[in-house]
Design a protein around this motif. Structure first.
Motif, PDB file in Angstrom:
ATOM      1  N   VAL A   1       0.876  -1.146  -0.050  1.00 48.50           N
ATOM      2  CA  VAL A   1      -0.056   0.119   0.104  1.00 48.50           C
ATOM      3  C   VAL A   1       0.729   1.202  -0.082  1.00 48.50           C
ATOM      4  N   SER A   2       1.958   0.945   0.632  1.00 49.75           N
ATOM      5  CA  SER A   2       2.790   2.438   0.645  1.00 49.75           C
ATOM      6  C   SER A   2       4.144   2.406   0.352  1.00 49.75           C
ATOM      7  N   GLY A   3       4.743   1.193  -0.222  1.00 48.48           N
ATOM      8  CA  GLY A   3       6.139   0.971  -0.947  1.00 48.48           C
ATOM      9  C   GLY A   3       7.246   1.156   0.080  1.00 48.48           C
ATOM     10  N   GLN A   4       6.741   0.868   1.367  1.00 54.27           N
ATOM     11  CA  GLN A   4       7.918   0.941   2.345  1.00 54.27           C
ATOM     12  C   GLN A   4       7.410  -0.002   3.501  1.00 54.27           C
ATOM     13  N   SER A   5       7.960  -0.232   4.546  1.00 52.26           N
ATOM     14  CA  SER A   5       7.678  -1.340   5.533  1.00 52.26           C
ATOM     15  C   SER A   5       7.387  -0.641   6.877  1.00 52.26           C
ATOM     16  N   ARG A   6       7.474   0.445   7.181  1.00 51.90           N
ATOM     17  CA  ARG A   6       7.190   1.357   8.402  1.00 51.90           C
ATOM     18  C   ARG A   6       5.843   1.267   8.645  1.00 51.90           C
ATOM     19  N   VAL A   7       5.245   1.365   9.940  1.00 58.11           N
ATOM     20  CA  VAL A   7       4.018   1.733  10.269  1.00 58.11           C
ATOM     21  C   VAL A   7       4.228   2.889  11.317  1.00 58.11           C
ATOM     22  N   PRO A   8       3.126   3.640  11.366  1.00 51.42           N
ATOM     23  CA  PRO A   8       1.904   3.647  10.791  1.00 51.42           C
ATOM     24  C   PRO A   8       1.715   3.911   9.162  1.00 51.42           C
ATOM     25  N   VAL A   9       0.815   3.432   8.532  1.00 53.16           N
ATOM     26  CA  VAL A   9       0.403   4.033   7.187  1.00 53.16           C
ATOM     27  C   VAL A   9      -0.909   4.447   7.242  1.00 53.16           C
ATOM     28  N   LEU A  10      -1.215   5.618   6.708  1.00 53.40           N
ATOM     29  CA  LEU A  10      -2.721   5.939   6.718  1.00 53.40           C
ATOM     30  C   LEU A  10      -3.364   6.017   5.420  1.00 53.40           C
ATOM     31  N   GLU A  11      -4.299   5.569   4.832  1.00 55.20           N
ATOM     32  CA  GLU A  11      -4.936   5.602   3.773  1.00 55.20           C
ATOM     33  C   GLU A  11      -6.304   6.324   3.822  1.00 55.20           C
ATOM     34  N   ASP A  12      -6.328   7.689   3.409  1.00 52.86           N
ATOM     35  CA  ASP A  12      -7.588   8.509   3.639  1.00 52.86           C
ATOM     36  C   ASP A  12      -8.580   8.132   2.622  1.00 52.86           C
TER      37      ASP A  12
END
Length: 216
Positions: free
Chosen positions: A51-62
């Motif tokens: 979803v984000s192209g990287q592995s760290r969290v958090p990731v937010l999808e608005d």
């Protein structure tokens, strides 16, 4: 239309016990906004990368399709999308909050991370002198927080701001210790390397005050 926007849930990817995720959980609850949590496996973050192209969290999808990474960037995004109640107050306090967040990210967190690097990279014989210096820096930060809380309930204001959301998930370990099933070395460092002294009474009270607040 604005009311409808507030009813739609943002989607946030998380892993258990993440300090950075807790920042976002505090902010979302403060703003009264709904969230759809997506639990990622710490050992397999393929869904986060997808979803984000990287592995760290958090990731937010608005709900507008934007994907935001990085906890402090997410807090800024939430402030723009859902400005009330504010986490970045109007100037001049807003500038102080931004400076605090920048200091915490550029100075405090690297100090704690350096301890972990020292313990891992130079095990079983880390540089004890360097560890002592880093411990002193974290202790000095506790003194700074104590001073900031001298005449207010939260770090920079009588109300919660982004400064509290950013710092609390890390500083809380000084008073609350390790939660059950938490085996993360970094969290153990946050317990062992920033011991609260008797003169840190305000910090201890602030930790309890923020800990009592809801999370999304």
């Amino acid at each position: 239309m604005l009311a409808d926007r507030y009813l739609r849930a943002v989607r946030v990817w998380r892993i258990p016990l993440s300090t950075n995720v807790e920042r976002v959980a505090l902010a979302l609850a403060h703003k009264g906004h709904t969230v759809e949590w997506v639990d990622a496996d710490p050992a397999d973050r393929a869904s986060v990368v997808e979803v984000s192209g990287q592995s760290r969290v958090p990731v937010l999808e608005d709900d507008d399709g934007s994907v935001i990474t990085g906890s402090t960037t997410i807090l800024e995004h939430l402030e723009r999308r859902f400005p009330e109640p504010r986490l970045f107050p109007e100037e001049p306090l807003g500038a102080e909050v931004k400076l605090f967040v920048d200091w915490f990210e550029r100075a405090w967190k690297p100090t704690a991370a350096a301890i972990e690097d020292e313990l891992v990279d130079r095990a079983p014989e880390p540089d004890r002198q360097r560890l002592a210096l880093l411990r002193t820096r974290l202790a000095g930060a506790l003194d700074l927080f104590e001073g900031l809380l001298a005449d207010r309930e939260f770090l920079l204001s009588e109300r919660l701001t982004a400064a509290d959301c950013v710092a609390f998930p890390f500083i809380k370990y000084a008073a609350l210790g390790m939660p059950p099933n938490d085996e993360k070395l970094f969290h153990r460092i946050l317990v062992d390397y920033q011991p609260l002294a008797q003169h840190h009474a305000r910090v201890r009270e602030w930790i309890a005050r923020v800990d009592a607040l809801p999370r999304a």
